[in-house]
Design an enzyme around this catalytic site. Structure first.
Site, PDB file in Angstrom:
ATOM      1  N   LYS A  54     -94.216  54.649 119.237  1.00  0.00           N
ATOM      2  CA  LYS A  54     -93.377  54.538 117.823  1.00  0.00           C
ATOM      3  C   LYS A  54     -93.902  55.567 116.875  1.00  0.00           C
ATOM      4  CE  LYS A  54     -92.622  49.573 118.028  1.00  0.00           C
ATOM      5  NZ  LYS A  54     -93.001  48.065 117.560  1.00  0.00           N
ATOM      6  N   GLN A  98     -97.376  45.406 113.760  1.00  0.00           N
ATOM      7  CA  GLN A  98     -97.115  45.188 115.127  1.00  0.00           C
ATOM      8  C   GLN A  98     -97.514  43.784 115.544  1.00  0.00           C
ATOM      9  OE1 GLN A  98     -95.783  47.203 117.456  1.00  0.00           O
ATOM     10  NE2 GLN A  98     -95.848  45.487 118.798  1.00  0.00           N
ATOM     11  N   ASP A 121     -88.721  46.116 109.990  1.00  0.00           N
ATOM     12  CA  ASP A 121     -88.387  45.120 111.114  1.00  0.00           C
ATOM     13  C   ASP A 121     -87.291  43.979 110.997  1.00  0.00           C
ATOM     14  OD1 ASP A 121     -89.569  46.055 113.558  1.00  0.00           O
ATOM     15  OD2 ASP A 121     -91.419  44.931 112.977  1.00  0.00           O
TER      16      ASP A 121
END
Ligand code: NDP
Length: 300
Positions: A54, A98, A121
């Site tokens: 990422k 994460q 997200d």
């Protein structure tokens, strides 16, 4: 019949090219690049690889990244304090934590602490609720990527019979909601679904996100269907006695070779949904930056 292999890498590359142009235009007018903060707690091997990928692609797109690697024994309070600082940081447009988090941290308390407009997200309950009610929202990256992949083959999804196998909060549920907004007729299958093979066989468009290697067999697939495989499973590769040590490979939740004999198009693993997830993360970051600069909307 041999199906088309849907090239997630190529589709992700074209989406990234658009994002790169958007980032350049934003940076020129705003005097700063969009910023994405990525928080990794602990040293989970898979998470470390995901974060590395990422961050690399964030840089390639011209987005500024702020990496926060925290030790495995980080307290919930410590993580919440960092998120609070990032919420107030004007250079940070998107915040990504994460998952999974270590056991001492309650993920739901962390996700709700992220400012909804920086929630790239799309896991904050406010964005979840906005999506569920069909309002503009930050949409989770993997479902967004899945819909892009399906549309790359089928174009308009209106009226299609769609089955989503899996109902997790991060993939199955938001995916089903997005497909509803595309006017598809959506069935969600899960571990309690009876005769799941027959349910899947109804689908013109089949999404699978369960986390079981090759659960979906060729005979579960309607001839000519489009199959999007979200699963990532590491399995032991059959080796001959000469080879050194155990070897592993990645497979999806769909038996790929069998699917290729029945379907119209299938995503491979790797090289299907995975690259699109990252491309959509960067697009969400760009969208968040525009929103904060007052030059855009977050539209679904
Ligand atoms: P979860 O474990 O959170 O959810 C799995 C879902 O599958 C559940 O709803 C479960 O049903 C259902 N399920 C499990 N077993 C069966 C079965 N035998 N038959 C039917 N349904 C079943 O997984 P995630 O949604 O987080 O992830 C799914 C897969 O996608 C994983 O392989 C993961 O690694 C991958 N993934 C890939 C991403 C990418 O970028 N490519 C991103 C995110 C995930 P129930 O609710 O009844 O328990």
């Amino acid at each position: 019949m041999t199906a088309k292999k849907i090239d997630g890498l190529a589709l992700a590359a074209s989406l990234l090219a658009i994002t790169r142009d958007d980032v350049a235009a934003f940076s020129a007018t705003q005097g700063r690049a969009p910023g994405l903060a990525v928080i990794l707690v602990g040293e989970d091997a898979a998470s470390t690889v995901y974060v590395r990928n990422k961050l690399k692609q964030t840089g390639d797109a011209g987005i500024r990244s702020y990496e926060h690697r925290l030790p495995p024994d980080t307290s919930q309070q410590g993580l919440l304090a960092l998120i609070s600082d990032l919420n107030l940081d004007d250079n940070v447009d998107g915040i990504l934590v994460q998952l999974p988090l270590p056991a001492q941290i309650d993920a739901s308390k962390v996700l709700i602490a992220i400012a909804p407009e920086k929630d790239v997200d799309g896991f904050h309950p406010m964005n979840v609720g906005m999506l569920a009610t069909g309002k503009p929202a930050m949409v989770p990256c993997t479902p967004l990527g899945c819909v892009f992949l399906a549309k790359s083959v089928l174009g308009n999804l209106t009226g299609l019979e769609v089955v989503v196998v899996g109902r997790s909060n991060i993939v199955g549920k938001p995916l089903a909601q997005l497909l509803g907004l595309e006017n598809a007729t959506v069935t969600i299958a899960h571990s309690g679904t009876q005769d799941i093979g027959s349910v899947c066989r109804r689908a013109d468009l089949l999404f699978v996100a369960v986390g079981h290697a090759e659960l979906v067999r060729g005979e579960w697939i309607k001839p000519g269907a489009v199959v999007i495989d979200v699963g990532i499973n590491r399995v032991t590769r059959a080796t001959d006695s000469e080879s050194a040590g155990p070897q592993t490979r990645l497979v999806g939740d769909v038996a790929f070779e069998e699917a290729m004999k029945v379907a119209r198009a299938v995503t491979p693993v790797p090289g299907g949904v995975g690259p699109m997830t990252i491309a959509c993360l960067l697009q969400n970051t760009m969208r968040a930056a525009r929103l904060r600069a007052g030059t855009g909307t977050i539209g679904i």
